[in-house]
Each structure stands twice: as C-alpha cells, then as structure tokens.
Scaffold this active site. Structure first.
Site, PDB file in Angstrom:
ATOM      1  N   THR A  98      53.731 -31.133  11.399  1.00  0.00           N
ATOM      2  CA  THR A  98      53.223 -32.504  11.474  1.00  0.00           C
ATOM      3  C   THR A  98      51.929 -32.575  10.679  1.00  0.00           C
ATOM      4  O   THR A  98      51.409 -31.564  10.233  1.00  0.00           O
ATOM      5  CB  THR A  98      52.966 -32.903  12.943  1.00  0.00           C
ATOM      6  OG1 THR A  98      52.623 -34.272  13.002  1.00  0.00           O
ATOM      7  CG2 THR A  98      51.812 -32.109  13.528  1.00  0.00           C
TER       8      THR A  98
ATOM      9  N   ALA B  93      56.418 -31.979  20.876  1.00  0.00           N
ATOM     10  CA  ALA B  93      56.368 -33.417  21.162  1.00  0.00           C
ATOM     11  C   ALA B  93      56.417 -33.687  22.660  1.00  0.00           C
ATOM     12  O   ALA B  93      55.688 -34.545  23.170  1.00  0.00           O
ATOM     13  CB  ALA B  93      57.528 -34.125  20.455  1.00  0.00           C
TER      14      ALA B  93
END
Length: 282
Positions: free
Chosen positions: A76, A124
C-alpha cells in the site's frame, strides 16, 4: 413421558436449548455462546494453536487434503503531513495478497470521528477492526468527560491495544491524524505498540517512492492547494512505481472545523493529466 426424557437427554448431549416461551431472552448467555467476544469486543479469541502468525498455513487444507499456502505479503501507500493549514492525508486504494490484487477500491482512510482520521497499512482486517474499536473508545471518552479526546490520547489508546497483542500476528502501520486544543496532530502507530509524533510520514510498500516526492516538495508554509497537490502527486508516483499500490488516490484535509474530503481520482487519470502537463511545459 419416555419421549420427553429422550428429547431432554439428546438436548443435553448436543447442548441444545429450547426457545423460551416468554419474550424475555437470556441475552448475555445467548451472546456468550454465539459470539464469544460480544461483551468484551476489544479482545480477540486467539486461534487454537501456537504462534498464529507463522502456523496458520499449516492447519489449513483444501478439499484434497493439501496444505493451503497462505501469503500475507501486502502492499500500500499512505502518507500524512502537517503544515500551516492543518494536516493532509493521502492514500491509494489497492489491496493485495502477494501478487493477487484483492480489491481496487479499499477506503484506506478511516473516519474515527469528525476530528480524527486513521489510515490503513498492513492487514486490512486488523486496521479496520482496531480503528473501529478506537472509534468506540473515543466516543465513550466524550460521553464520560464531556469533551473531545485529544489526538495524543487517541493514538495512545490504539498503541496500548496493539501492544497487548504484540507477537501474535497483528499487522498494522497506521497514522492517526486530528485537530484538538493543541492544534493539528499526527502520530504513527504500529502493531508492536510503537507510537511516535511527527510532521511527515509515509507508510507502506510504496512509501520509499512517495518520500522522494515529499522530501522534494514539503515545507511548512505550503498553501492549501500546494499541499493537496503534493499529497496527490506523491501517491501517484508511488502507484506508478510500486505494483502493490494503485486504484483511487484519495486526499483528505483535517482542519480546525473537522476533516474535509478534497479529491478522489483514479491514478490512471492522474497519469495522463501529469503527462499532459509535462508535455506542455516542454
């Protein structure tokens, strides 16, 4: 009768509870059976084996009895910086597991409340769950103390929660940004319980590329538009060079009046826009 005795015996063996005839239900008993951490939702039930971070793949098998290879590699790009107008956060929206792109539309800025934002980097599920727990704790603090929680205290709550699970496989590298009586605040918190305050952070696999753009263009006296453009460009360049980053580039601005969503643009559109700008300059 004999039939009723047989039914009662089977019920006790199977752990079955017949429904009560009254409208009143055994709320706490039912929830302890159906979801063990309902009453203490800031604690997690650990998997029934040692070292879940390393041993999870060894207990999962497919329908042919072969081990399922679990790949927890993820990527990310998130960034945040303080400047004279508050705090700017910018993130991408790609979720990956190894070379597999699980989603291209993940919302990596979590709105804890109007004056607190959290970012996601790492797992996540871990980031989403614990920042939702933090949101609950911040609201309880407001109700008990009749004032908003400070950014420092909110980040410390998250750090303490993560530290309780140190070494158990959590994966988090988050920023907590907000505005309180002291002004803008920006903290980095990770799954080891580390917590540091700073003016500029970038977290994730694409952060090395984002830092290159940030370090070249960052200064404290940026105007609002310059700050938005710096955050946007930094994330775009990370998505261009890092395969695990991509999707939508989101920019948020934390002001004294609360957060504001500045832009949500596809990195592909930004690519052609910046290419056109470069061409016109030449």
């Amino acid at each position: 009768s004999l039939l009723q005795e047989i039914i009662m015996a089977l019920s006790s063996v199977c752990g079955y509870k017949p429904p009560t005839s009254s409208l009143a239900t055994h709320f706490s008993e039912d929830n302890q059976e159906n979801c063990g951490n309902f009453l203490a939702n800031s604690t997690l039930a650990l998997p029934p084996f040692s070292h879940p971070a390393t041993n999870l793949g060894r207990v999962l098998t497919d329908d042919q009895g072969k081990d399922i290879a679990m790949n927890f590699d993820h990527g990310t790009t998130t960034l945040g910086f303080k400047y004279q107008g508050g705090v700017v956060l910018a993130v991408d929206s790609r979720a990956t597991g190894g070379m597999y792109i699980g989603s291209g539309t993940v919302k990596k800025i979590i709105e804890i409340n109007k004056f607190l934002l959290g970012t996601m980097a790492g797992g996540a599920a871990d980031c989403t769950y614990w920042e939702r727990v933090l949101s609950k704790q911040c609201r309880l603090y407001e109700l008990r103390n009749r004032e908003r929680i400070s950014v420092a205290a909110a980040s410390k709550l998250l750090s303490n929660m993560a530290y309780n699970y140190k070494g158990m496989g959590l994966s988090m590298g988050v920023m907590v940004a907000g505005y309180d009586k002291r002004g803008p605040g920006l903290y980095y918190v990770d799954s080891d319980g580390e917590r540091t305050s700073g003016n500029l952070y970038s977290v994730g696999s694409g952060s090395i590329f984002a830092y290159g753009v940030l370090d070249a263009g960052y200064r404290y006296d940026l105007t609002d538009e310059e700050a938005y453009d710096l955050g946007r460009r930094s994330i775009y360049h990370a998505t261009h060079r890092d395969a695990a980053s991509g999707g939508i580039v989101r920019v948020y601005h934390m002001k004294p009046t609360g957060f504001e969503v500045i832009s949500e643009q596809d990195c592909k559109d930004l690519h052609y826009m910046y290419a056109e700008e470069k061409k016109n300059k030449n």
